[in-house]
Design a protein around this motif. Structure first.
Motif, PDB file in Angstrom:
ATOM      1  N   MET A  30     -17.443  -7.603  -9.718  1.00 15.93           N
ATOM      2  CA  MET A  30     -17.412  -9.044  -9.957  1.00 15.93           C
ATOM      3  C   MET A  30     -16.079  -9.686  -9.613  1.00 15.93           C
ATOM      4  O   MET A  30     -16.028 -10.862  -9.252  1.00 15.93           O
ATOM      5  N   TYR A  31     -14.982  -8.932  -9.717  1.00 14.44           N
ATOM      6  CA  TYR A  31     -13.669  -9.520  -9.463  1.00 14.44           C
ATOM      7  C   TYR A  31     -12.730  -8.458  -8.900  1.00 14.44           C
ATOM      8  O   TYR A  31     -13.035  -7.257  -8.898  1.00 14.44           O
ATOM      9  N   HIS A  32     -11.583  -8.909  -8.423  1.00 13.56           N
ATOM     10  CA  HIS A  32     -10.648  -8.104  -7.647  1.00 13.56           C
ATOM     11  C   HIS A  32     -10.322  -6.761  -8.294  1.00 13.56           C
ATOM     12  O   HIS A  32     -10.603  -5.686  -7.747  1.00 13.56           O
ATOM     13  N   ASP A  33      -9.705  -6.777  -9.468  1.00 18.32           N
ATOM     14  CA  ASP A  33      -9.221  -5.530 -10.052  1.00 18.32           C
ATOM     15  C   ASP A  33     -10.346  -4.617 -10.513  1.00 18.32           C
ATOM     16  O   ASP A  33     -10.164  -3.400 -10.561  1.00 18.32           O
ATOM     17  N   GLN A  34     -11.494  -5.182 -10.827  1.00 22.64           N
ATOM     18  CA  GLN A  34     -12.627  -4.350 -11.231  1.00 22.64           C
ATOM     19  C   GLN A  34     -13.023  -3.403 -10.105  1.00 22.64           C
ATOM     20  O   GLN A  34     -13.380  -2.249 -10.345  1.00 22.64           O
ATOM     21  N   MET A  42     -15.365  -8.938   0.658  1.00 21.55           N
ATOM     22  CA  MET A  42     -14.461  -7.813   0.871  1.00 21.55           C
ATOM     23  C   MET A  42     -15.140  -6.538   0.376  1.00 21.55           C
ATOM     24  O   MET A  42     -15.629  -6.471  -0.749  1.00 21.55           O
ATOM     25  N   MET A  43     -15.165  -5.531   1.244  1.00 21.96           N
ATOM     26  CA  MET A  43     -15.704  -4.234   0.858  1.00 21.96           C
ATOM     27  C   MET A  43     -14.632  -3.175   1.016  1.00 21.96           C
ATOM     28  O   MET A  43     -13.941  -3.131   2.038  1.00 21.96           O
ATOM     29  N   LEU A  44     -14.470  -2.343   0.007  1.00 18.65           N
ATOM     30  CA  LEU A  44     -13.551  -1.209   0.071  1.00 18.65           C
ATOM     31  C   LEU A  44     -14.374   0.067   0.131  1.00 18.65           C
ATOM     32  O   LEU A  44     -15.391   0.199  -0.564  1.00 18.65           O
ATOM     33  N   THR A  45     -13.931   1.015   0.953  1.00 18.50           N
ATOM     34  CA  THR A  45     -14.644   2.281   1.049  1.00 18.50           C
ATOM     35  C   THR A  45     -13.674   3.445   0.918  1.00 18.50           C
ATOM     36  O   THR A  45     -12.509   3.358   1.324  1.00 18.50           O
ATOM     37  N   ASN A  54     -16.209   8.752  -0.888  1.00 16.84           N
ATOM     38  CA  ASN A  54     -17.247   8.907  -1.894  1.00 16.84           C
ATOM     39  C   ASN A  54     -17.662   7.613  -2.587  1.00 16.84           C
ATOM     40  O   ASN A  54     -18.438   7.656  -3.548  1.00 16.84           O
ATOM     41  N   LEU A  55     -17.174   6.468  -2.120  1.00 23.28           N
ATOM     42  CA  LEU A  55     -17.422   5.238  -2.855  1.00 23.28           C
ATOM     43  C   LEU A  55     -17.377   4.033  -1.926  1.00 23.28           C
ATOM     44  O   LEU A  55     -16.496   3.933  -1.066  1.00 23.28           O
ATOM     45  N   ARG A  56     -18.341   3.117  -2.105  1.00 26.26           N
ATOM     46  CA  ARG A  56     -18.336   1.826  -1.424  1.00 26.26           C
ATOM     47  C   ARG A  56     -18.385   0.744  -2.488  1.00 26.26           C
ATOM     48  O   ARG A  56     -19.249   0.787  -3.370  1.00 26.26           O
ATOM     49  N   VAL A  57     -17.479  -0.233  -2.387  1.00 24.98           N
ATOM     50  CA  VAL A  57     -17.419  -1.316  -3.372  1.00 24.98           C
ATOM     51  C   VAL A  57     -17.328  -2.647  -2.647  1.00 24.98           C
ATOM     52  O   VAL A  57     -16.435  -2.837  -1.804  1.00 24.98           O
ATOM     53  N   ILE A  58     -18.228  -3.576  -2.958  1.00 26.24           N
ATOM     54  CA  ILE A  58     -18.168  -4.927  -2.407  1.00 26.24           C
ATOM     55  C   ILE A  58     -17.872  -5.889  -3.555  1.00 26.24           C
ATOM     56  O   ILE A  58     -18.281  -5.651  -4.695  1.00 26.24           O
ATOM     57  N   HIS A  59     -17.129  -6.953  -3.262  1.00 29.52           N
ATOM     58  CA  HIS A  59     -16.636  -7.852  -4.295  1.00 29.52           C
ATOM     59  C   HIS A  59     -17.319  -9.215  -4.238  1.00 29.52           C
ATOM     60  O   HIS A  59     -17.431  -9.810  -3.160  1.00 29.52           O
ATOM     61  N   VAL A  60     -17.700  -9.715  -5.413  1.00 23.99           N
ATOM     62  CA  VAL A  60     -18.242 -11.070  -5.509  1.00 23.99           C
ATOM     63  C   VAL A  60     -17.115 -12.094  -5.399  1.00 23.99           C
ATOM     64  O   VAL A  60     -17.250 -13.119  -4.733  1.00 23.99           O
ATOM     65  N   THR A  61     -15.973 -11.836  -6.045  1.00 22.39           N
ATOM     66  CA  THR A  61     -14.762 -12.670  -5.905  1.00 22.39           C
ATOM     67  C   THR A  61     -13.585 -11.740  -5.639  1.00 22.39           C
ATOM     68  O   THR A  61     -13.634 -10.548  -5.962  1.00 22.39           O
ATOM     69  N   THR A  62     -12.518 -12.297  -5.051  1.00 24.59           N
ATOM     70  CA  THR A  62     -11.364 -11.442  -4.749  1.00 24.59           C
ATOM     71  C   THR A  62     -10.058 -12.079  -5.211  1.00 24.59           C
ATOM     72  O   THR A  62      -9.638 -11.906  -6.334  1.00 24.59           O
ATOM     73  N   HIS A  63      -9.409 -12.842  -4.328  1.00 18.06           N
ATOM     74  CA  HIS A  63      -8.042 -13.287  -4.577  1.00 18.06           C
ATOM     75  C   HIS A  63      -7.968 -14.600  -5.351  1.00 18.06           C
ATOM     76  O   HIS A  63      -7.443 -15.600  -4.856  1.00 18.06           O
ATOM     77  N   ILE A  64      -8.510 -14.568  -6.568  1.00 16.44           N
ATOM     78  CA  ILE A  64      -8.358 -15.694  -7.480  1.00 16.44           C
ATOM     79  C   ILE A  64      -8.153 -15.130  -8.884  1.00 16.44           C
ATOM     80  O   ILE A  64      -8.478 -13.970  -9.152  1.00 16.44           O
TER      81      ILE A  64
END
Length: 340
Positions: free
Chosen positions: A273-277, A160-163, A166-176
């Motif tokens: 590394m994780y969802h809320d981060q 999952m990537m959020l953009t 001014n920012l791009r964030v990809i997640h190692v883990t998400t919905h756990i």
């Protein structure tokens, strides 16, 4: 310059949970005539529900009913909403209430859009929000869109990537859960996530592809003062492997300062590394600016970065800007349209 109809990518907008704000933000978005200069939007949903949303909004938009087999008959003109009508939502379904009927509808809309994308009949999918509890109540046990799309396309692993602008964030883990996330994080998964993020930056044509990787613990563990060596065991080997490929990757870094530095332009991508981060900083910047992109699928998928908003559904006040931004991202990422 206006793009000719044959050159515009066909973007399927899935309606999401019919009891949420999806129908309203879709009708608001498709009221922006300039959108039609860049794409041919086709809603996969329920035409009656779109008409109900239109009445709430006072929108003067006609609905052109289609089937999956007749998607090539979409008109693609401002003032008319092309809709692949699955006709699965009862007219009396209330807005703002949890419903397994709406949950199943959300699943069916995604299923049909995914099949069309795999067949090459559409070039990208843009999703309005679904409700996870409603999805589960309908018997579809997926944590969210990301995992559902991975299952439908037979994809083993996605990110999952959020953009925001001014920012791009990809997640190692998400919905756990957080404990499960820490347990799941390991060097191979981190390295594959960094690789997917690098591929996104490469596809986007960025000359600089600088990636910052978050730690797990406060201050990224501060050399063993916090945590149990997670940074050294789970993250550092992946970063070393990526640097060996010649990539500009820095970390593990403290998340609190990394996001600040990324926001001012020091990094082109942050690996959370994780969802809320990852979600927290993006959402602080404004839900109307955030877009969710699933990386690693064989189809292009973007989404709003907000939920179904049951508390305001059916009132006409929902903000469509996140969906418009998700549409713009889908257009930019979409492959060339196949010739008939």
């Amino acid at each position: 310059m206006t793009i000719e109809r044959t050159d515009r990518p066909i973007i399927a907008i899935t309606m999401g949970d019919a009891a949420g704000v999806g129908p309203e933000i879709i009708m608001k978005s498709l009221g922006h005539a300039d959108l039609y200069a860049r794409c041919l939007p086709v809603v996969v949903g329920d035409a009656g529900r779109l008409e109900a949303a239109g009445r709430i909004l006072g929108a003067r938009l006609a609905i052109n009913r289609l089937t999956a087999a007749t998607v090539d008959q979409a008109l693609g003109v401002a003032g008319t909403v092309d809709c692949i009508d699955l006709a699965v939502i009862p007219a009396d379904l209330p807005f703002g209430a949890l419903s397994p009927i709406a949950g199943d509808g959300a699943f069916q809309f995604i299923r049909v859009a995914t099949k069309l994308a795999e067949q090459g009949k559409i070039q990208a999918i843009c999703t309005a929000p679904l409700n996870k509890e409603a999805l589960h109540a309908a018997g579809h046990k997926f944590p969210g869109h990301t995992e559902l799309l991975a299952s439908l396309t037979g994809t083993e692993e996605v990110s999952m990537m959020l953009t925001t602008p001014n920012l791009r964030v990809i997640h190692v883990t998400t919905h756990i859960g957080l404990i499960d996330a820490i347990r799941k994080i390991e060097p191979g998964l981190v390295e594959r996530t960094i690789a997917r993020s690098y591929a996104v930056l490469e596809t986007a044509g960025l000359a600089r592809r600088k990636i910052g990787v978050c730690g797990i613990n406060p201050h990224a563990g501060e050399h063993g003062l916090f945590g149990h060596g997670e940074e050294e065991d789970k993250i550092a080997p992946a970063i070393a492997a990526c640097r060996a490929r010649g990539w500009d990757v820095e970390g593990p870094l403290p998340a609190d300062t990394l996001f600040f530095r990324a926001g001012r332009g020091d990094f082109d991508m942050v690996v959370a590394m994780y969802h809320d981060q990852g979600h927290g900083p993006v959402k602080v910047m404004g839900l109307e600016a955030g877009v969710n992109i699933t990386v690693g699928l064989p189809v292009i998928r973007t989404s709003v970065d907000h939920g179904t908003a049951f508390d305001i559904a059916g009132t006409g006040v929902a903000d469509e800007r996140s969906l418009l931004e998700a549409m713009r991202q889908a257009i930019d990422l979409a492959p060339p349209r196949r010739s008939a």
